[in-house]
Write a protein that holds these residues in place. Structure first.
Motif, mmCIF file in Angstrom:
data_model
loop_
_atom_site.group_PDB
_atom_site.id
_atom_site.type_symbol
_atom_site.label_atom_id
_atom_site.label_comp_id
_atom_site.label_asym_id
_atom_site.label_seq_id
_atom_site.Cartn_x
_atom_site.Cartn_y
_atom_site.Cartn_z
ATOM 1 N N ASP A 11 29.596 32.970 22.510
ATOM 2 C CA ASP A 11 28.548 33.926 22.840
ATOM 3 C C ASP A 11 28.758 34.416 24.276
ATOM 4 O OD1 ASP A 11 26.188 35.200 23.475
ATOM 5 O OD2 ASP A 11 24.962 33.783 22.342
ATOM 6 N N SER A 12 28.969 35.692 24.430
ATOM 7 C CA SER A 12 29.285 36.239 25.761
ATOM 8 C C SER A 12 28.085 36.276 26.695
ATOM 9 C CB SER A 12 29.875 37.639 25.633
ATOM 10 O OG SER A 12 31.088 37.551 24.950
ATOM 11 N N THR A 243 37.717 42.916 16.507
ATOM 12 C CA THR A 243 39.019 42.669 15.872
ATOM 13 C C THR A 243 40.150 42.625 16.902
ATOM 14 O OG1 THR A 243 39.267 45.033 15.540
ATOM 15 C CG2 THR A 243 38.325 43.776 13.707
ATOM 16 N N THR A 245 41.011 44.948 19.343
ATOM 17 C CA THR A 245 41.727 46.192 19.675
ATOM 18 C C THR A 245 42.050 46.246 21.173
ATOM 19 O OG1 THR A 245 40.368 47.218 17.960
ATOM 20 C CG2 THR A 245 41.725 48.689 19.267
ATOM 21 N N GLU A 261 34.205 36.421 21.296
ATOM 22 C CA GLU A 261 33.670 37.024 20.069
ATOM 23 C C GLU A 261 32.874 35.984 19.298
ATOM 24 O OE1 GLU A 261 33.463 40.047 18.440
ATOM 25 O OE2 GLU A 261 32.484 38.858 16.884
#
Ligand SMILES: C[S@@+](CC[C@H](N)C(=O)[O-])C[C@H]1O[C@@H](n2cnc3c(N)ncnc32)[C@H](O)[C@@H]1O
Length: 354
Positions: A11-12, A243, A245, A261
Protein backbone atom coordinates in the motif's frame (compact mmCIF):
# COMPACT_ATOMS: atom_id res chain seq x y z
CA UNK A 1 25.65 -0.32 -17.74
CA UNK A 2 22.97 -1.72 -15.51
CA UNK A 3 19.74 -0.44 -14.06
CA UNK A 4 17.75 -1.96 -11.24
CA UNK A 5 13.98 -2.16 -11.00
CA UNK A 6 12.19 -3.07 -7.78
CA UNK A 7 8.51 -3.53 -7.16
CA UNK A 8 6.81 -3.97 -3.80
CA UNK A 9 3.40 -5.50 -3.31
CA UNK A 10 1.83 -3.15 -0.85
CA UNK A 11 0.00 0.00 0.00
CA UNK A 12 1.66 3.21 -1.16
CA UNK A 13 0.06 5.16 1.66
CA UNK A 14 3.13 3.87 3.50
CA UNK A 15 6.23 3.52 1.29
CA UNK A 16 8.37 2.23 4.17
CA UNK A 17 10.70 0.35 1.79
CA UNK A 18 11.79 3.59 0.14
CA UNK A 19 14.23 5.91 1.92
CA UNK A 20 13.82 9.67 2.20
CA UNK A 21 15.17 11.55 -0.85
CA UNK A 22 15.71 8.29 -2.77
CA UNK A 23 14.01 9.09 -6.09
CA UNK A 24 14.53 11.86 -8.62
CA UNK A 25 11.29 11.50 -10.57
CA UNK A 26 7.74 10.25 -10.01
CA UNK A 27 5.66 9.17 -12.99
CA UNK A 28 2.27 7.75 -12.11
CA UNK A 29 -1.44 7.53 -12.68
CA UNK A 30 -3.60 6.99 -9.60
CA UNK A 31 -7.04 5.38 -9.53
CA UNK A 32 -9.28 8.30 -10.56
CA UNK A 33 -11.76 9.31 -7.85
CA UNK A 34 -15.42 9.04 -8.88
CA UNK A 35 -14.70 6.76 -11.85
CA UNK A 36 -16.85 3.74 -11.09
CA UNK A 37 -14.21 1.13 -11.85
CA UNK A 38 -12.29 2.27 -8.74
CA UNK A 39 -15.24 2.47 -6.28
CA UNK A 40 -14.51 -0.92 -4.70
CA UNK A 41 -10.81 -0.18 -4.33
CA UNK A 42 -11.45 3.17 -2.63
CA UNK A 43 -14.14 1.60 -0.43
CA UNK A 44 -11.64 -1.05 0.68
CA UNK A 45 -9.24 1.75 1.65
CA UNK A 46 -12.00 3.60 3.55
CA UNK A 47 -15.44 2.00 4.02
CA UNK A 48 -17.00 5.45 4.55
CA UNK A 49 -16.53 5.98 0.79
CA UNK A 50 -18.97 3.16 -0.01
CA UNK A 51 -21.49 4.64 2.42
CA UNK A 52 -21.19 8.10 0.84
CA UNK A 53 -21.71 6.68 -2.65
CA UNK A 54 -24.68 4.64 -1.53
CA UNK A 55 -26.36 7.65 0.04
CA UNK A 56 -25.76 9.67 -3.14
CA UNK A 57 -23.34 12.12 -1.48
CA UNK A 58 -20.90 12.56 -4.35
CA UNK A 59 -19.07 15.47 -2.79
CA UNK A 60 -18.30 13.49 0.40
CA UNK A 61 -17.19 10.44 -1.62
CA UNK A 62 -14.94 12.62 -3.81
CA UNK A 63 -13.31 14.25 -0.77
CA UNK A 64 -12.81 10.93 1.01
CA UNK A 65 -11.24 9.32 -2.09
CA UNK A 66 -8.80 12.21 -2.43
CA UNK A 67 -7.98 11.91 1.28
CA UNK A 68 -6.64 8.43 0.47
CA UNK A 69 -4.56 9.75 -2.45
CA UNK A 70 -3.30 12.55 -0.20
CA UNK A 71 -1.60 9.99 2.01
CA UNK A 72 0.36 8.77 -1.02
CA UNK A 73 1.24 12.36 -1.97
CA UNK A 74 2.64 12.77 1.58
CA UNK A 75 4.94 9.85 0.90
CA UNK A 76 6.06 11.31 -2.43
CA UNK A 77 7.00 14.50 -0.67
CA UNK A 78 9.24 12.43 1.62
CA UNK A 79 10.96 10.20 -0.95
CA UNK A 80 11.50 12.73 -3.76
CA UNK A 81 14.73 14.75 -3.80
CA UNK A 82 14.56 18.54 -3.67
CA UNK A 83 14.04 19.80 -7.20
CA UNK A 84 12.72 16.38 -8.27
CA UNK A 85 9.68 16.31 -10.53
CA UNK A 86 6.33 14.56 -10.03
CA UNK A 87 4.25 13.80 -13.15
CA UNK A 88 0.68 12.82 -12.28
CA UNK A 89 -1.57 11.55 -15.07
CA UNK A 90 -5.16 12.07 -13.99
CA UNK A 91 -8.54 12.56 -15.64
CA UNK A 92 -11.66 14.25 -14.34
CA UNK A 93 -14.78 12.16 -13.76
CA UNK A 94 -18.34 12.72 -14.86
CA UNK A 95 -21.02 10.93 -12.92
CA UNK A 96 -24.70 10.91 -12.08
CA UNK A 97 -25.57 10.28 -8.46
CA UNK A 98 -29.16 10.56 -7.29
CA UNK A 99 -30.10 11.47 -10.90
CA UNK A 100 -27.85 14.51 -10.83
CA UNK A 101 -25.03 14.74 -13.38
CA UNK A 102 -21.81 16.67 -12.74
CA UNK A 103 -18.06 16.68 -13.25
CA UNK A 104 -15.65 15.90 -10.42
CA UNK A 105 -12.49 17.90 -11.14
CA UNK A 106 -9.80 15.50 -10.01
CA UNK A 107 -7.05 17.55 -11.63
CA UNK A 108 -7.93 20.63 -9.58
CA UNK A 109 -8.00 18.66 -6.33
CA UNK A 110 -4.63 16.97 -7.04
CA UNK A 111 -3.10 20.33 -7.95
CA UNK A 112 -4.20 21.79 -4.61
CA UNK A 113 -2.88 18.76 -2.76
CA UNK A 114 0.61 19.08 -4.24
CA UNK A 115 0.77 22.82 -3.84
CA UNK A 116 -0.13 22.53 -0.15
CA UNK A 117 2.74 20.05 0.28
CA UNK A 118 5.38 22.49 -0.93
CA UNK A 119 5.48 21.49 -4.60
CA UNK A 120 5.57 24.21 -7.23
CA UNK A 121 3.13 23.53 -10.09
CA UNK A 122 4.72 23.67 -13.56
CA UNK A 123 2.88 24.14 -16.87
CA UNK A 124 0.91 20.95 -17.44
CA UNK A 125 0.10 18.75 -20.41
CA UNK A 126 -3.28 17.82 -21.79
CA UNK A 127 -3.29 14.39 -23.25
CA UNK A 128 -6.05 14.13 -25.84
CA UNK A 129 -7.63 10.75 -25.56
CA UNK A 130 -10.47 10.21 -28.05
CA UNK A 131 -13.58 8.57 -26.62
CA UNK A 132 -14.41 6.32 -29.54
CA UNK A 133 -17.88 5.36 -28.50
CA UNK A 134 -20.59 6.03 -31.05
CA UNK A 135 -22.90 7.12 -28.25
CA UNK A 136 -20.41 9.42 -26.57
CA UNK A 137 -22.59 12.51 -26.31
CA UNK A 138 -24.43 12.73 -23.05
CA UNK A 139 -27.60 14.42 -22.01
CA UNK A 140 -30.41 15.22 -24.44
CA UNK A 141 -28.68 15.28 -27.80
CA UNK A 142 -30.04 17.97 -30.16
CA UNK A 143 -32.04 20.35 -28.01
CA UNK A 144 -30.62 22.96 -25.64
CA UNK A 145 -29.66 23.42 -22.86
CA UNK A 146 -29.18 20.05 -21.14
CA UNK A 147 -26.50 18.27 -23.18
CA UNK A 148 -22.98 17.87 -21.81
CA UNK A 149 -19.54 18.20 -23.31
CA UNK A 150 -17.69 14.87 -23.58
CA UNK A 151 -14.38 14.65 -21.75
CA UNK A 152 -11.74 13.54 -24.24
CA UNK A 153 -8.62 14.61 -22.42
CA UNK A 154 -6.61 13.76 -19.37
CA UNK A 155 -4.00 15.81 -17.58
CA UNK A 156 -0.37 15.20 -16.92
CA UNK A 157 0.11 17.51 -13.95
CA UNK A 158 3.73 18.48 -13.36
CA UNK A 159 5.23 19.59 -10.08
CA UNK A 160 8.71 20.39 -8.84
CA UNK A 161 9.48 19.65 -5.20
CA UNK A 162 10.50 22.98 -3.71
CA UNK A 163 11.33 26.17 -5.53
CA UNK A 164 14.77 25.24 -6.84
CA UNK A 165 15.69 23.07 -9.82
CA UNK A 166 18.12 20.19 -9.38
CA UNK A 167 21.74 21.03 -9.97
CA UNK A 168 24.36 18.84 -11.66
CA UNK A 169 28.14 19.08 -11.83
CA UNK A 170 29.17 21.12 -14.93
CA UNK A 171 29.27 19.01 -18.07
CA UNK A 172 27.74 15.97 -16.29
CA UNK A 173 27.96 13.16 -18.87
CA UNK A 174 24.88 11.37 -17.56
CA UNK A 175 22.85 14.46 -18.30
CA UNK A 176 24.24 15.28 -21.74
CA UNK A 177 24.06 11.64 -22.88
CA UNK A 178 20.38 11.68 -21.90
CA UNK A 179 19.66 14.77 -24.05
CA UNK A 180 16.78 14.62 -26.51
CA UNK A 181 16.81 15.79 -30.10
CA UNK A 182 15.74 19.37 -30.85
CA UNK A 183 12.66 18.27 -32.78
CA UNK A 184 11.73 15.88 -29.95
CA UNK A 185 11.94 18.80 -27.58
CA UNK A 186 9.55 20.73 -29.79
CA UNK A 187 7.06 17.85 -29.87
CA UNK A 188 7.34 16.68 -26.27
CA UNK A 189 7.26 20.08 -24.58
CA UNK A 190 4.02 21.20 -26.21
CA UNK A 191 1.07 21.40 -23.86
CA UNK A 192 -1.35 19.25 -25.86
CA UNK A 193 -0.32 15.73 -26.77
CA UNK A 194 -2.43 14.24 -29.52
CA UNK A 195 -0.42 11.42 -30.95
CA UNK A 196 0.62 9.33 -27.98
CA UNK A 197 -1.66 6.39 -28.55
CA UNK A 198 0.21 3.68 -30.37
CA UNK A 199 3.18 5.83 -31.38
CA UNK A 200 5.48 3.35 -29.73
CA UNK A 201 5.09 -0.33 -30.17
CA UNK A 202 3.32 -1.49 -27.02
CA UNK A 203 3.61 -4.86 -25.42
CA UNK A 204 0.62 -7.05 -25.90
CA UNK A 205 -1.15 -8.14 -22.78
CA UNK A 206 -1.61 -11.90 -22.61
CA UNK A 207 -4.90 -11.18 -20.89
CA UNK A 208 -7.07 -8.48 -22.53
CA UNK A 209 -9.14 -8.19 -19.41
CA UNK A 210 -5.98 -7.20 -17.56
CA UNK A 211 -5.51 -4.06 -19.64
CA UNK A 212 -9.10 -3.04 -18.89
CA UNK A 213 -8.85 -3.80 -15.20
CA UNK A 214 -5.55 -1.99 -14.86
CA UNK A 215 -6.35 1.15 -16.88
CA UNK A 216 -2.78 0.99 -18.18
CA UNK A 217 -1.50 4.08 -19.96
CA UNK A 218 0.31 3.88 -23.32
CA UNK A 219 4.07 3.33 -22.95
CA UNK A 220 4.72 6.57 -24.82
CA UNK A 221 3.45 8.64 -21.88
CA UNK A 222 5.90 7.46 -19.17
CA UNK A 223 8.67 7.06 -21.75
CA UNK A 224 8.48 10.71 -22.83
CA UNK A 225 8.14 11.98 -19.26
CA UNK A 226 11.16 9.98 -18.13
CA UNK A 227 13.25 11.32 -21.02
CA UNK A 228 12.02 14.87 -20.34
CA UNK A 229 12.53 14.97 -16.57
CA UNK A 230 15.37 12.62 -15.57
CA UNK A 231 18.98 11.89 -16.45
CA UNK A 232 20.80 8.56 -16.68
CA UNK A 233 21.47 7.23 -13.20
CA UNK A 234 18.19 8.62 -11.82
CA UNK A 235 15.46 6.54 -10.21
CA UNK A 236 11.82 6.80 -11.26
CA UNK A 237 9.04 5.89 -8.83
CA UNK A 238 5.50 4.76 -9.66
CA UNK A 239 3.43 4.34 -6.48
CA UNK A 240 0.39 3.15 -8.51
CA UNK A 241 2.38 0.67 -10.52
CA UNK A 242 -0.50 -1.35 -12.10
CA UNK A 243 0.92 -3.48 -14.89
CA UNK A 244 4.34 -1.85 -14.68
CA UNK A 245 4.22 0.38 -17.78
CA UNK A 246 6.40 2.95 -15.98
CA UNK A 247 9.02 0.30 -15.23
CA UNK A 248 9.01 -0.86 -18.87
CA UNK A 249 9.50 2.75 -19.95
CA UNK A 250 12.31 3.22 -17.41
CA UNK A 251 14.03 0.09 -18.70
CA UNK A 252 13.74 1.36 -22.29
CA UNK A 253 14.99 4.81 -21.27
CA UNK A 254 17.91 3.41 -19.21
CA UNK A 255 16.81 4.71 -15.79
CA UNK A 256 16.36 2.83 -12.50
CA UNK A 257 12.83 2.35 -11.22
CA UNK A 258 10.88 1.42 -8.14
CA UNK A 259 7.17 0.75 -7.79
CA UNK A 260 4.49 -0.27 -5.37
CA UNK A 261 1.18 -1.96 -6.19
CA UNK A 262 -1.69 -3.27 -4.09
CA UNK A 263 -2.78 -6.07 -6.43
CA UNK A 264 -0.24 -8.86 -6.65
CA UNK A 265 -2.03 -10.35 -9.70
CA UNK A 266 -0.45 -7.57 -11.81
CA UNK A 267 3.05 -8.45 -10.66
CA UNK A 268 2.60 -12.10 -11.45
CA UNK A 269 2.11 -11.36 -15.14
CA UNK A 270 4.94 -8.85 -15.35
CA UNK A 271 7.50 -11.57 -16.04
CA UNK A 272 5.71 -12.21 -19.35
CA UNK A 273 5.94 -8.54 -20.26
CA UNK A 274 9.66 -8.18 -19.60
CA UNK A 275 10.62 -11.01 -21.91
CA UNK A 276 10.06 -8.56 -24.78
CA UNK A 277 11.97 -5.63 -23.27
CA UNK A 278 15.22 -6.14 -25.25
CA UNK A 279 13.42 -6.01 -28.60
CA UNK A 280 11.08 -3.26 -27.42
CA UNK A 281 13.90 -1.04 -26.16
CA UNK A 282 15.86 -1.54 -29.38
CA UNK A 283 12.89 -0.61 -31.51
CA UNK A 284 12.10 2.45 -29.36
CA UNK A 285 15.68 3.79 -29.59
CA UNK A 286 16.03 2.95 -33.29
CA UNK A 287 12.72 4.64 -34.04
CA UNK A 288 13.98 7.82 -32.33
CA UNK A 289 17.17 7.83 -34.38
CA UNK A 290 15.30 6.98 -37.58
CA UNK A 291 12.80 9.77 -36.94
CA UNK A 292 15.66 12.17 -36.33
CA UNK A 293 17.24 11.24 -39.65
CA UNK A 294 13.94 11.86 -41.43
CA UNK A 295 13.83 15.25 -39.74
CA UNK A 296 17.37 15.98 -40.98
CA UNK A 297 16.37 15.13 -44.54
CA UNK A 298 13.28 17.35 -44.40
CA UNK A 299 15.20 20.24 -42.86
CA UNK A 300 17.87 20.05 -45.54
CA UNK A 301 15.21 19.92 -48.26
CA UNK A 302 13.88 23.14 -46.79
CA UNK A 303 17.31 24.66 -47.35
CA UNK A 304 18.57 24.65 -43.74
CA UNK A 305 22.07 23.70 -42.68
CA UNK A 306 23.22 22.06 -39.44
CA UNK A 307 26.00 23.43 -37.27
CA UNK A 308 26.80 20.37 -35.17
CA UNK A 309 27.54 16.65 -35.62
CA UNK A 310 26.48 14.00 -33.10
CA UNK A 311 29.44 12.32 -31.42
CA UNK A 312 28.01 8.80 -31.31
CA UNK A 313 25.85 8.67 -34.44
CA UNK A 314 26.48 9.65 -38.02
CA UNK A 315 23.99 12.46 -38.04
CA UNK A 316 23.94 16.22 -37.69
CA UNK A 317 22.06 17.88 -34.82
CA UNK A 318 20.64 21.36 -34.40
CA UNK A 319 22.14 22.35 -31.06
CA UNK A 320 25.39 21.93 -29.19
CA UNK A 321 23.56 20.28 -26.29
CA UNK A 322 22.45 17.33 -28.45
CA UNK A 323 25.94 16.33 -29.58
CA UNK A 324 26.57 13.71 -26.89
CA UNK A 325 23.16 11.99 -27.03
CA UNK A 326 23.62 8.32 -26.46
CA UNK A 327 20.52 6.19 -26.84
CA UNK A 328 20.50 2.85 -25.09
CA UNK A 329 19.08 -0.59 -25.66
CA UNK A 330 18.50 -3.41 -23.20
CA UNK A 331 20.58 -6.51 -23.94
CA UNK A 332 19.04 -8.67 -21.21
CA UNK A 333 16.82 -8.54 -18.14
CA UNK A 334 17.70 -10.69 -15.12
CA UNK A 335 15.76 -11.38 -11.97
CA UNK A 336 17.16 -9.94 -8.75
CA UNK A 337 16.97 -11.86 -5.52
CA UNK A 338 17.23 -9.29 -2.77
CA UNK A 339 14.97 -7.31 -0.48
CA UNK A 340 12.29 -6.56 -3.09
CA UNK A 341 9.65 -9.20 -3.71
CA UNK A 342 10.01 -8.50 -7.39
CA UNK A 343 13.30 -7.14 -8.65
CA UNK A 344 15.04 -6.98 -12.02
CA UNK A 345 18.39 -5.94 -13.40
CA UNK A 346 18.46 -4.60 -16.97
CA UNK A 347 21.79 -4.77 -18.78
CA UNK A 348 22.08 -1.82 -21.16
CA UNK A 349 24.29 -1.19 -24.13
CA UNK A 350 24.65 1.99 -26.15
CA UNK A 351 22.45 1.78 -29.24
CA UNK A 352 24.87 0.58 -31.88
CA UNK A 353 25.43 2.41 -35.13
CA UNK A 354 23.69 0.56 -37.92
C1 LIG B 1 -4.69 3.73 -12.97
S1 LIG B 1 -3.94 2.29 -12.38
C2 LIG B 1 -2.26 2.47 -12.89
C3 LIG B 1 -2.00 1.80 -14.21
C4 LIG B 1 -0.54 1.84 -14.62
N1 LIG B 1 -0.11 3.18 -14.96
C5 LIG B 1 -0.30 0.93 -15.83
O1 LIG B 1 0.10 1.41 -16.88
O2 LIG B 1 -0.58 -0.27 -15.71
C6 LIG B 1 -3.84 2.53 -10.65
C7 LIG B 1 -3.20 1.38 -9.89
O3 LIG B 1 -2.97 1.78 -8.54
C8 LIG B 1 -3.19 0.68 -7.69
N2 LIG B 1 -3.43 1.24 -6.35
C9 LIG B 1 -4.49 1.94 -5.93
N3 LIG B 1 -4.33 2.37 -4.68
C10 LIG B 1 -3.12 1.93 -4.27
C11 LIG B 1 -2.37 2.05 -3.07
N4 LIG B 1 -2.85 2.70 -2.01
N5 LIG B 1 -1.14 1.48 -3.03
C12 LIG B 1 -0.62 0.83 -4.10
N6 LIG B 1 -1.31 0.67 -5.27
C13 LIG B 1 -2.52 1.21 -5.35
C14 LIG B 1 -4.36 -0.04 -8.31
O4 LIG B 1 -4.42 -1.41 -7.91
C15 LIG B 1 -4.05 0.12 -9.80
O5 LIG B 1 -3.32 -0.97 -10.29
Amino acid sequence: METTHRVFVGDSRDLAEIDDDAVELVVTSPPYPMIEMWDDLFTALDPAIGDALESGDGRAAFDAMHAQLDRVWDELERVLVDGGIACINVGDATRSLDDSFRVYANHARVLEAFESRGFDPLPDILWRKPANSAAKFMGSGMIPPNAYVTLEHEYVLLFRKGDESRSFEPGADRRYQAAYFWEERNRWFTDVWTEVQGELQTLEFADDDLRDRSAAYPLEIPYRLICMYSAYGDTVLDPFWGTGTTTLAAMCAGRHSVGSELEDAFLEVFDDRIADVPSLSRSVSRARLERHREFVTRRREDGNEFEYEATHYETPVVTKMERDIQLREVAAVETLTDDAEYGYRAIHEPLALE
